[in-house]
Scaffold this motif. Sequence first.
Motif, PDB file in Angstrom:
ATOM      1  N   HIS A   1     -19.527 -15.180 -24.972  1.00 17.12           N
ATOM      2  CA  HIS A   1     -18.609 -16.312 -24.824  1.00 17.12           C
ATOM      3  C   HIS A   1     -18.060 -16.718 -26.194  1.00 17.12           C
ATOM      4  CE1 HIS A   1     -21.027 -16.440 -21.123  1.00 17.12           C
ATOM      5  NE2 HIS A   1     -19.921 -16.898 -20.573  1.00 17.12           N
ATOM      6  N   THR A   2     -17.317 -15.816 -26.780  1.00 17.88           N
ATOM      7  CA  THR A   2     -16.862 -15.927 -28.158  1.00 17.88           C
ATOM      8  C   THR A   2     -15.346 -16.136 -28.217  1.00 17.88           C
ATOM      9  OG1 THR A   2     -16.487 -13.556 -28.285  1.00 17.88           O
ATOM     10  CG2 THR A   2     -18.698 -14.345 -28.882  1.00 17.88           C
ATOM     11  N   LEU A   3     -14.837 -16.169 -29.444  1.00 19.10           N
ATOM     12  CA  LEU A   3     -13.391 -16.234 -29.626  1.00 19.10           C
ATOM     13  C   LEU A   3     -12.695 -15.020 -29.017  1.00 19.10           C
ATOM     14  CD1 LEU A   3     -13.334 -17.649 -33.239  1.00 19.10           C
ATOM     15  CD2 LEU A   3     -12.103 -18.652 -31.310  1.00 19.10           C
ATOM     16  N   ASP A   4     -13.360 -13.886 -29.000  1.00 18.31           N
ATOM     17  CA  ASP A   4     -12.769 -12.710 -28.343  1.00 18.31           C
ATOM     18  C   ASP A   4     -12.595 -12.963 -26.847  1.00 18.31           C
ATOM     19  OD1 ASP A   4     -12.571 -11.169 -30.652  1.00 18.31           O
ATOM     20  OD2 ASP A   4     -14.585 -10.345 -30.416  1.00 18.31           O
ATOM     21  N   HIS A   5     -13.594 -13.580 -26.230  1.00 15.35           N
ATOM     22  CA  HIS A   5     -13.486 -13.901 -24.802  1.00 15.35           C
ATOM     23  C   HIS A   5     -12.372 -14.913 -24.569  1.00 15.35           C
ATOM     24  CE1 HIS A   5     -14.439 -14.844 -20.678  1.00 15.35           C
ATOM     25  NE2 HIS A   5     -14.770 -16.077 -20.981  1.00 15.35           N
ATOM     26  N   LEU A   6     -12.311 -15.955 -25.380  1.00 17.68           N
ATOM     27  CA  LEU A   6     -11.224 -16.928 -25.249  1.00 17.68           C
ATOM     28  C   LEU A   6      -9.872 -16.233 -25.348  1.00 17.68           C
ATOM     29  CD1 LEU A   6      -9.940 -19.770 -25.200  1.00 17.68           C
ATOM     30  CD2 LEU A   6     -10.313 -19.848 -27.686  1.00 17.68           C
ATOM     31  N   SER A   7      -9.707 -15.392 -26.347  1.00 19.01           N
ATOM     32  CA  SER A   7      -8.444 -14.689 -26.544  1.00 19.01           C
ATOM     33  C   SER A   7      -8.091 -13.830 -25.336  1.00 19.01           C
ATOM     34  CB  SER A   7      -8.524 -13.829 -27.809  1.00 19.01           C
ATOM     35  OG  SER A   7      -7.311 -13.145 -28.033  1.00 19.01           O
ATOM     36  N   GLU A   8      -9.102 -13.132 -24.801  1.00 19.49           N
ATOM     37  CA  GLU A   8      -8.863 -12.275 -23.635  1.00 19.49           C
ATOM     38  C   GLU A   8      -8.470 -13.091 -22.414  1.00 19.49           C
ATOM     39  OE1 GLU A   8      -8.764  -8.775 -21.245  1.00 19.49           O
ATOM     40  OE2 GLU A   8      -8.675  -9.121 -23.414  1.00 19.49           O
ATOM     41  N   VAL A   9      -9.146 -14.207 -22.177  1.00 16.77           N
ATOM     42  CA  VAL A   9      -8.812 -15.030 -21.016  1.00 16.77           C
ATOM     43  C   VAL A   9      -7.402 -15.606 -21.155  1.00 16.77           C
ATOM     44  CG1 VAL A   9      -9.415 -17.111 -19.707  1.00 16.77           C
ATOM     45  CG2 VAL A   9     -11.205 -15.552 -20.461  1.00 16.77           C
TER      46      VAL A   9
ATOM     47  N   VAL B   1     -11.852 -26.276 -14.817  1.00 19.60           N
ATOM     48  CA  VAL B   1     -13.025 -25.895 -15.607  1.00 19.60           C
ATOM     49  C   VAL B   1     -14.263 -25.841 -14.720  1.00 19.60           C
ATOM     50  CG1 VAL B   1     -14.580 -26.641 -17.449  1.00 19.60           C
ATOM     51  CG2 VAL B   1     -12.106 -26.727 -17.804  1.00 19.60           C
ATOM     52  N   LEU B   2     -14.447 -26.835 -13.867  1.00 17.41           N
ATOM     53  CA  LEU B   2     -15.612 -26.869 -12.986  1.00 17.41           C
ATOM     54  C   LEU B   2     -15.581 -25.741 -11.959  1.00 17.41           C
ATOM     55  CD1 LEU B   2     -15.932 -30.715 -12.442  1.00 17.41           C
ATOM     56  CD2 LEU B   2     -17.410 -29.248 -13.828  1.00 17.41           C
ATOM     57  N   LEU B   3     -14.396 -25.264 -11.643  1.00 17.80           N
ATOM     58  CA  LEU B   3     -14.278 -24.172 -10.687  1.00 17.80           C
ATOM     59  C   LEU B   3     -14.889 -22.879 -11.209  1.00 17.80           C
ATOM     60  CD1 LEU B   3     -13.058 -23.611  -7.869  1.00 17.80           C
ATOM     61  CD2 LEU B   3     -10.909 -23.019  -9.021  1.00 17.80           C
ATOM     62  N   THR B   4     -14.997 -22.751 -12.529  1.00 15.01           N
ATOM     63  CA  THR B   4     -15.556 -21.521 -13.094  1.00 15.01           C
ATOM     64  C   THR B   4     -17.070 -21.444 -12.934  1.00 15.01           C
ATOM     65  OG1 THR B   4     -15.745 -22.432 -15.345  1.00 15.01           O
ATOM     66  CG2 THR B   4     -13.669 -21.336 -14.752  1.00 15.01           C
TER      67      THR B   4
ATOM     68  N   LEU C   1      -6.965 -18.845 -13.031  1.00 13.91           N
ATOM     69  CA  LEU C   1      -8.011 -19.040 -14.029  1.00 13.91           C
ATOM     70  C   LEU C   1      -9.236 -18.185 -13.716  1.00 13.91           C
ATOM     71  CD1 LEU C   1      -9.063 -20.478 -16.549  1.00 13.91           C
ATOM     72  CD2 LEU C   1      -9.978 -22.256 -15.044  1.00 13.91           C
ATOM     73  N   CYS C   2      -9.676 -18.182 -12.476  1.00  7.70           N
ATOM     74  CA  CYS C   2     -10.860 -17.406 -12.127  1.00  7.70           C
ATOM     75  C   CYS C   2     -10.623 -15.910 -12.298  1.00  7.70           C
ATOM     76  CB  CYS C   2     -11.295 -17.727 -10.696  1.00  7.70           C
ATOM     77  SG  CYS C   2     -12.013 -19.383 -10.512  1.00  7.70           S
ATOM     78  N   ASP C   3      -9.451 -15.433 -11.913  1.00  3.63           N
ATOM     79  CA  ASP C   3      -9.143 -14.013 -12.112  1.00  3.63           C
ATOM     80  C   ASP C   3      -9.135 -13.664 -13.596  1.00  3.63           C
ATOM     81  OD1 ASP C   3      -8.888 -13.790  -9.380  1.00  3.63           O
ATOM     82  OD2 ASP C   3      -6.907 -12.850  -9.445  1.00  3.63           O
ATOM     83  N   ALA C   4      -8.553 -14.528 -14.408  1.00  2.00           N
ATOM     84  CA  ALA C   4      -8.502 -14.272 -15.848  1.00  2.00           C
ATOM     85  C   ALA C   4      -9.906 -14.235 -16.441  1.00  2.00           C
ATOM     86  CB  ALA C   4      -7.659 -15.334 -16.541  1.00  2.00           C
TER      87      ALA C   4
ATOM     88  N   LEU D   1      -4.634 -24.693 -20.613  1.00  2.95           N
ATOM     89  CA  LEU D   1      -5.522 -25.726 -21.144  1.00  2.95           C
ATOM     90  C   LEU D   1      -6.935 -25.546 -20.607  1.00  2.95           C
ATOM     91  CD1 LEU D   1      -3.391 -29.015 -20.961  1.00  2.95           C
ATOM     92  CD2 LEU D   1      -4.163 -27.837 -23.038  1.00  2.95           C
ATOM     93  N   ALA D   2      -7.051 -25.267 -19.315  1.00  9.40           N
ATOM     94  CA  ALA D   2      -8.373 -25.055 -18.728  1.00  9.40           C
ATOM     95  C   ALA D   2      -9.058 -23.839 -19.347  1.00  9.40           C
ATOM     96  CB  ALA D   2      -8.256 -24.898 -17.210  1.00  9.40           C
ATOM     97  N   ALA D   3      -8.300 -22.802 -19.649  1.00  7.64           N
ATOM     98  CA  ALA D   3      -8.886 -21.618 -20.296  1.00  7.64           C
ATOM     99  C   ALA D   3      -9.477 -21.992 -21.661  1.00  7.64           C
ATOM    100  CB  ALA D   3      -7.827 -20.530 -20.445  1.00  7.64           C
TER     101      ALA D   3
END
Length: 229
Positions: A61-69, A133-136, A151-154, A88-90
């Motif tokens: 759960h890193t900056l790489d994950h954020l970037s990918e999402v 966010v809570l949906l994740t 969001l969930c697919d991403a 924003l939720a991502a």
Amino acid sequence: MARMPHTRAAAHPRYEALLAEWNELLRRCQSTAAAQEDAPDPAPYGRELLDRWGEPQRRYHTLDHLSEVLTRTTELAAYAHDPDTVALAAWFHDAVYRPDRSENEQRSADLARRALAEAGVDADRTSEVVRLVLLTVIHDPAPGDADGEVLCDADLAVLAGDPASYAAYAAAVRDEYAFVPDADFRSGRAAVLRQLLDLPHLFRTPYGQDHWERTARRNLTTELELLEA
């Protein structure tokens, strides 16, 4: 949102690009009223978020994950009702993350509620970000929830990687839970994989179902078989 910066985050090769992306996004989402009253500078909020994503306890759960999402939300933007709210939720969906805690999504949602209100985002959009966010937690949006589906697919797109990429993802997840004994990890991870495989569809957007579903199920099934061998 002030907190001590992490040099690990600032050293990331996409740090400045991500910060610029955040700044543009928040400016678009700040309400008209806030804009008229000199809305807060987006940059401190962006640096705060990037610092959180760069914390040393993170392995997946890193900056790489954020970037990918964020990349995937852009890829799926045509399916979203409000792409900026999804983005924003991502940014917030794993902003609070401790692998030894179970309430990360709730704490991330609480952070989004406080930060976005302070930053001049209107109450309706802020509430929708919190909901997404809570949906994740379970990645199971209701039929017709377009923004939830995107969001969930991403967030789950990593499951559809090639064998090497998926193996690296699985290894990073194990590294985050290095404090958990092997037997307990295998049991807990297997339960997560079964929960995902029991969903009627891992992906809800037409693109996700066409391009990612089959590969993701194959990857999950292979990992589950290895865990249970």
